[in-house]
Design a protein around this motif. Structure first.
Motif, short mmCIF file in Angstrom:
data_model
loop_
_atom_site.label_atom_id
_atom_site.label_comp_id
_atom_site.label_asym_id
_atom_site.label_seq_id
_atom_site.Cartn_x
_atom_site.Cartn_y
_atom_site.Cartn_z
N SER A 216 -5.57 0.14 -3.60
CA SER A 216 -5.77 -0.25 -2.21
C SER A 216 -7.15 -0.85 -1.99
O SER A 216 -7.33 -1.77 -1.18
N THR A 217 -8.15 -0.34 -2.72
CA THR A 217 -9.51 -0.87 -2.61
C THR A 217 -9.57 -2.33 -3.01
O THR A 217 -10.34 -3.11 -2.46
N SER B 53 0.82 -1.21 0.00
CA SER B 53 0.00 0.00 0.00
C SER B 53 0.86 1.26 0.00
O SER B 53 0.57 2.22 -0.73
N SER C 186 1.18 4.14 -2.93
CA SER C 186 0.96 5.56 -2.65
C SER C 186 2.16 6.41 -3.06
O SER C 186 2.00 7.55 -3.51
N ILE D 183 -6.66 -4.35 -3.10
CA ILE D 183 -5.66 -5.10 -2.34
C ILE D 183 -6.25 -5.62 -1.03
O ILE D 183 -6.03 -6.77 -0.64
N TRP D 184 -7.01 -4.76 -0.33
CA TRP D 184 -7.48 -5.15 0.99
C TRP D 184 -8.33 -6.43 0.96
O TRP D 184 -8.08 -7.34 1.76
N ALA E 5 -3.60 5.02 -6.63
CA ALA E 5 -3.17 4.30 -5.43
C ALA E 5 -4.37 3.91 -4.56
O ALA E 5 -4.43 2.80 -4.03
N ASN E 6 -5.35 4.81 -4.44
CA ASN E 6 -6.54 4.50 -3.66
C ASN E 6 -7.37 3.39 -4.29
O ASN E 6 -7.92 2.52 -3.59
#
Length: 418
Positions: free
Chosen positions: A211-212, A195, A199, A214-215, A207-208
């Motif tokens: 991350s959405t 993450s 970023s 990846i989590w 990047a956001n």
């Protein structure tokens, strides 16, 4: 070959100390000390291991006797006759939301014990590796044990739990982290490292978005690891990829559904506020449009937050329900949203606990960083290294526990007797 069952009597041996026996049983099984204490002070017999060789059963009994826990062996072949002759655990009606351990079924606690410690006790078994390094591998986590009279599964309907469970979600997550600190810290470094790299190397919007997605992928692996550890098994670093191996499509779909929903909600807010006002707000410019529509902006902000709340709650539970419960991404988000709203009081308590814990860690970190800067020099390389190491030591355990907590909350609400 004759096989036997190993049973806890629900008592300690004469002369043994209850607190000491509970502490040692906790270290042996992964249960916390409250749960272990309840198991050995209830006076009710519970199965530890079923259908193992007589030699291995004797080793289990010797190990438990050595820590002061009273046990007995019975012939597995005669177990059915014993069940027919006496009331069984399956014949008693479970309490609503009661969770039953798969191999050590939690007893009814004594009058002065914490009932929740039994209801939410992680299903655990004594690690045969501590006794016999050549013991056979355990069955798959989602396999139902036929003939045990007890079946645990991931239910469709969310249970309603007391508000105090919000504290126990964090406490149970911390217990799992404490059981295998090195593995969990390694996993946390991997997830947060990806993450942070995204970023640093990509535009914020991209990047956001990454991350959405990846989590949920790694959230499924974390749920797999936490459940495996709760079942009394050892976990490994590469278990973090279990979610990706098992059901990557549905886990990615969780991220896609969240992304689409959030985009629609923000588009609605943008449409209501208007482009000029939104651009002034986003750019920090106090333009006339912003000044004239402050009330509408605040109202829209509150509406957007309320609309985002269900999907934020759903995102907590969905990776666990998909990976362990076999649900679809949509069902996981839908069920998770209602579970969070149904247990709003526990969610609020959990939020307060996290606020206090995070604030406490932050204060300790701030004091240490200030002291280090004053003693070593504000911009020296040594100061940077010391502060960086301290940040890792202080914050990584907290981040690790926070990453496990969605599983402990999901287990508390969705996992239990069929």
């Amino acid at each position: 070959m004759e096989t036997v069952d190993v049973l806890l009597s629900g008592n300690i041996l004469p002369g043994a100390d209850l607190a000491d026996a509970a502490a040692q049983l906790s270290g042996l099984t992964g249960l916390n000390q409250e749960q272990a204490r309840a198991l050995i002070s209830s006076g009710k017999e519970r199965v530890v291991k079923r259908g193992i060789s007589a030699a291995l059963g004797q080793k289990y009994q010797d190990k438990l006797t050595a820590i002061g826990v009273e046990t007995r062996l019975r012939s597995a072949a005669g177990a059915e006759a014993t069940k027919a002759a006496a009331p069984t655990l399956a014949a008693s009606a479970p309490q609503p939301g009661q969770q039953v351990a798969e191999q050590i079924a939690p007893p009814s606690p004594p009058a002065n014990s914490d009932k929740r410690a039994v209801q939410a006790a992680p299903a655990a078994a004594i690690d045969p590796g501590a006794i016999n390094p050549y013991s056979a591998p355990k069955a798959a986590m989602d396999e139902r044990r036929s003939g045990s009279g007890l079946e645990n599964e991931w239910r469709d309907a969310a249970a309603k739990v007391p508000a105090s469970h919000g504290y126990h979600w964090f406490k149970d997550a911390w217990s799992l982290f404490s059981g295998q600190k090195g593995t969990w810290i390694g996993v946390t470094l991997l997830v947060f490292g990806i993450s942070i790299a995204a970023s640093a190397l990509l535009p914020p919007i991209i990047a956001n978005i990454i991350s959405t997605f990846i989590w949920p992928l790694f959230g499924g692996g974390i749920a797999f690891m936490a459940h495996k550890q709760s079942e009394g098994e050892s976990i490994a670093f590469f278990d973090i990829f279990a979610g990706i191996k098992q059901n990557p499509v549905q886990l990615l779909l969780i991220g896609l559904l969240i992304f689409v929903y959030v985009a629609v909600v923000f588009a609605l807010g943008f449409f209501i506020v208007g482009q000029s006002t939104f651009m002034a707000l986003a750019g920090g410019v106090q333009g006339p449009e912003f000044a004239q529509q402050t009330g509408k902006i605040v109202l829209v902000f509150l509406v957007v937050m309320l609309l985002l709340l269900p999907v934020m709650l759903g995102a907590v539970f969905a990776p666990t329900l998909v990976t362990l419960g076999g649900r679809s991404a949509f069902t996981g988000l839908y069920k998770g949203s209602f579970a969070g709203l149904k247990n709003w009081s526990a969610v609020l308590v959990n939020g307060l606990v996290l606020f206090l814990v995070s604030g406490g860690v932050g204060m300790v970190a701030g004091l240490f960083f200030g002291l280090a800067g004053g003693l070593l020099g504000g911009s020296s390389l040594m100061t940077i290294l010391v502060i960086g190491l301290a940040a890792v030591v202080l914050f990584l355990p907290l981040f690790a526990a926070l990453s496990i907590m969605p599983y402990t909350a999901s287990r508390d609400i969705f996992y239990g007797e069929a």
